[in-house]
Scaffold this motif. Sequence first.
Motif, PDB file in Angstrom:
ATOM      1  N   LYS A 165      11.227   9.110  -5.679  1.00 17.96           N
ATOM      2  CA  LYS A 165      12.262   9.953  -6.286  1.00 17.96           C
ATOM      3  C   LYS A 165      13.471  10.064  -5.363  1.00 17.96           C
ATOM      4  O   LYS A 165      14.617  10.048  -5.808  1.00 17.96           O
ATOM      5  N   GLU A 166      13.192  10.166  -4.066  1.00 23.69           N
ATOM      6  CA  GLU A 166      14.279  10.235  -3.085  1.00 23.69           C
ATOM      7  C   GLU A 166      15.025   8.908  -2.998  1.00 23.69           C
ATOM      8  O   GLU A 166      16.242   8.872  -2.843  1.00 23.69           O
ATOM      9  N   THR A 167      14.287   7.823  -3.119  1.00 27.23           N
ATOM     10  CA  THR A 167      14.883   6.491  -3.011  1.00 27.23           C
ATOM     11  C   THR A 167      15.725   6.145  -4.225  1.00 27.23           C
ATOM     12  O   THR A 167      16.734   5.443  -4.120  1.00 27.23           O
ATOM     13  N   GLY A 168      15.310   6.611  -5.378  1.00 29.64           N
ATOM     14  CA  GLY A 168      16.049   6.328  -6.604  1.00 29.64           C
ATOM     15  C   GLY A 168      15.604   5.085  -7.327  1.00 29.64           C
ATOM     16  O   GLY A 168      16.298   4.604  -8.233  1.00 29.64           O
ATOM     17  N   ALA A 169      14.457   4.548  -6.958  1.00 31.54           N
ATOM     18  CA  ALA A 169      13.918   3.376  -7.653  1.00 31.54           C
ATOM     19  C   ALA A 169      13.542   3.739  -9.086  1.00 31.54           C
ATOM     20  O   ALA A 169      13.295   4.907  -9.413  1.00 31.54           O
ATOM     21  N   THR A 170      13.497   2.728  -9.945  1.00 34.36           N
ATOM     22  CA  THR A 170      13.052   2.912 -11.317  1.00 34.36           C
ATOM     23  C   THR A 170      11.532   2.807 -11.345  1.00 34.36           C
ATOM     24  O   THR A 170      10.972   1.754 -11.035  1.00 34.36           O
ATOM     25  N   VAL A 171      10.859   3.904 -11.709  1.00 35.74           N
ATOM     26  CA  VAL A 171       9.402   3.966 -11.595  1.00 35.74           C
ATOM     27  C   VAL A 171       8.739   3.903 -12.967  1.00 35.74           C
ATOM     28  O   VAL A 171       9.032   4.720 -13.850  1.00 35.74           O
ATOM     29  N   LEU A 172       7.846   2.924 -13.122  1.00 37.19           N
ATOM     30  CA  LEU A 172       7.017   2.821 -14.314  1.00 37.19           C
ATOM     31  C   LEU A 172       5.606   3.226 -13.912  1.00 37.19           C
ATOM     32  O   LEU A 172       5.019   2.624 -13.003  1.00 37.19           O
ATOM     33  N   THR A 173       5.081   4.268 -14.525  1.00 35.46           N
ATOM     34  CA  THR A 173       3.706   4.662 -14.236  1.00 35.46           C
ATOM     35  C   THR A 173       2.808   4.275 -15.408  1.00 35.46           C
ATOM     36  O   THR A 173       3.185   4.432 -16.574  1.00 35.46           O
ATOM     37  N   PHE A 174       1.634   3.769 -15.066  1.00 37.12           N
ATOM     38  CA  PHE A 174       0.623   3.388 -16.053  1.00 37.12           C
ATOM     39  C   PHE A 174      -0.597   4.256 -15.803  1.00 37.12           C
ATOM     40  O   PHE A 174      -1.240   4.151 -14.758  1.00 37.12           O
ATOM     41  N   VAL A 175      -0.909   5.144 -16.737  1.00 40.48           N
ATOM     42  CA  VAL A 175      -1.952   6.140 -16.518  1.00 40.48           C
ATOM     43  C   VAL A 175      -2.877   6.255 -17.724  1.00 40.48           C
ATOM     44  O   VAL A 175      -2.542   5.836 -18.835  1.00 40.48           O
ATOM     45  N   GLY A 176      -4.024   6.850 -17.470  1.00 40.62           N
ATOM     46  CA  GLY A 176      -4.945   7.141 -18.560  1.00 40.62           C
ATOM     47  C   GLY A 176      -4.812   8.553 -19.085  1.00 40.62           C
ATOM     48  O   GLY A 176      -5.365   8.884 -20.143  1.00 40.62           O
ATOM     49  N   HIS A 177      -4.070   9.391 -18.347  1.00 40.36           N
ATOM     50  CA  HIS A 177      -3.954  10.805 -18.711  1.00 40.36           C
ATOM     51  C   HIS A 177      -2.522  11.273 -18.479  1.00 40.36           C
ATOM     52  O   HIS A 177      -1.996  11.166 -17.364  1.00 40.36           O
ATOM     53  N   TYR A 205       0.835  -1.198   0.000  1.00 39.98           N
ATOM     54  CA  TYR A 205       0.000   0.000   0.000  1.00 39.98           C
ATOM     55  C   TYR A 205       0.872   1.252   0.000  1.00 39.98           C
ATOM     56  O   TYR A 205       1.646   1.465   0.954  1.00 39.98           O
ATOM     57  N   PRO A 206       0.788   2.109  -1.010  1.00 38.32           N
ATOM     58  CA  PRO A 206       1.537   3.365  -0.975  1.00 38.32           C
ATOM     59  C   PRO A 206       1.265   4.176   0.280  1.00 38.32           C
ATOM     60  O   PRO A 206       2.196   4.775   0.837  1.00 38.32           O
ATOM     61  N   ALA A 207       0.018   4.198   0.755  1.00 33.74           N
ATOM     62  CA  ALA A 207      -0.313   4.990   1.946  1.00 33.74           C
ATOM     63  C   ALA A 207       0.484   4.539   3.162  1.00 33.74           C
ATOM     64  O   ALA A 207       0.825   5.352   4.028  1.00 33.74           O
ATOM     65  N   GLU A 208       0.795   3.232   3.232  1.00 33.55           N
ATOM     66  CA  GLU A 208       1.595   2.735   4.351  1.00 33.55           C
ATOM     67  C   GLU A 208       3.083   2.959   4.116  1.00 33.55           C
ATOM     68  O   GLU A 208       3.817   3.338   5.032  1.00 33.55           O
ATOM     69  N   LEU A 209       3.533   2.731   2.869  1.00 32.30           N
ATOM     70  CA  LEU A 209       4.955   2.867   2.589  1.00 32.30           C
ATOM     71  C   LEU A 209       5.438   4.303   2.719  1.00 32.30           C
ATOM     72  O   LEU A 209       6.607   4.549   3.045  1.00 32.30           O
ATOM     73  N   VAL A 210       4.560   5.265   2.452  1.00 32.42           N
ATOM     74  CA  VAL A 210       4.926   6.666   2.653  1.00 32.42           C
ATOM     75  C   VAL A 210       5.287   6.912   4.115  1.00 32.42           C
ATOM     76  O   VAL A 210       6.193   7.695   4.429  1.00 32.42           O
ATOM     77  N   ILE A 211       4.605   6.208   4.994  1.00 34.90           N
ATOM     78  CA  ILE A 211       4.851   6.358   6.427  1.00 34.90           C
ATOM     79  C   ILE A 211       6.050   5.537   6.881  1.00 34.90           C
ATOM     80  O   ILE A 211       6.928   6.041   7.592  1.00 34.90           O
ATOM     81  N   SER A 212       6.108   4.279   6.462  1.00 40.92           N
ATOM     82  CA  SER A 212       7.087   3.354   7.040  1.00 40.92           C
ATOM     83  C   SER A 212       8.306   3.099   6.179  1.00 40.92           C
ATOM     84  O   SER A 212       9.378   2.757   6.692  1.00 40.92           O
ATOM     85  N   GLY A 213       8.150   3.231   4.848  1.00 42.66           N
ATOM     86  CA  GLY A 213       9.208   2.787   3.971  1.00 42.66           C
ATOM     87  C   GLY A 213       9.317   1.269   4.013  1.00 42.66           C
ATOM     88  O   GLY A 213       8.524   0.588   4.659  1.00 42.66           O
TER      89      GLY A 213
END
Length: 337
Positions: A107-119, A69-77
Amino acid sequence: MLNFDEARFLKIQKGAASLASRIDTVIASALNGGAENLFFLGTGGVAYLMQPAFQLLQRNSGFPTFLDYPAELVISGSKNLTSRSIVVMPSLSGTTKESVAMLAKLKETGATVLTFVGHEETPLGKGGDHVFVNFAEDDTSCESFYLQSLFVALSVMKFRKEIASYDAVVAELQTLPELLLEVKRSFEPQAETFAAKIAGSDYHIFTGGGNVWPAALYYGTCILEEMQWIRTRPVHASDFFHGTLELVEKGVSVMLFKGEDAYRPLAERVESFAPNYTDKLTVLDSKDFALPGLSEEVRALVSPIVLATVLERVSAHLEVMRNHPLVTRRYYKRVAY
């Protein structure tokens, strides 16, 4: 078909299918660059749509794969989420609050991010290291996201030599948009009857196993609860006999989803039990639909996509039947929360 634009549907699903090659290139580049694990980080319903791909990797690949869950990882990592992680972040709107917050952390972590979006002109549409844009709306997004995440999983397995049939599987998947349209056409005469069963009860138990469990969870939660204000109890078929079975009695609606993977027996167990105690068992089985040209291997992979495309037809009839448009909300994106 009721309130349905066939050309629009085909364009969206073909758009998703066309991303296979680019997804494969990006995944190969990340793995060649030393990526050590993969995270699927969706928020809300779109997170459910990532689960079949997550399960495919979890059960069939040695590549460490996480769903959180992003909502949890934002808090805990997470100690596993590092600069050597590949992160898949889907968001139809591209503006999902929790995911946007997570993107900043990534962005701070430096992970490679793939986003899948409709817009594209959105935070997630602009913020990923690799952005995959395929316009869709609520009624067409399920198939699109299921397919894109499946390409991610298949590409990881191809790179690691864990699937010998990659090229054949992807070639078959390219034919899926037209096949799904035919599935919709074939189901349309039954869609109103199915919708009437849902409209006829104010509470439903939704269940399924394997890769169609997320379809049951998604439809109960994101369509019936959010878009129709109908109470549901989604429960995995593995857990059905550990609590939920005690709620089954005459008049209680049980909606059972059956797929074609190895976990089909879990659904069959529910199917054998429920009719003895309720007169409202409804079964939706991907095996009932013709998919000419698809191998058994691919049919098993796309079972949740097939059920999603059928359920869209149910929803189209349900909103008319109940005089409750799917876009009607009380709280979602209407009040502060």
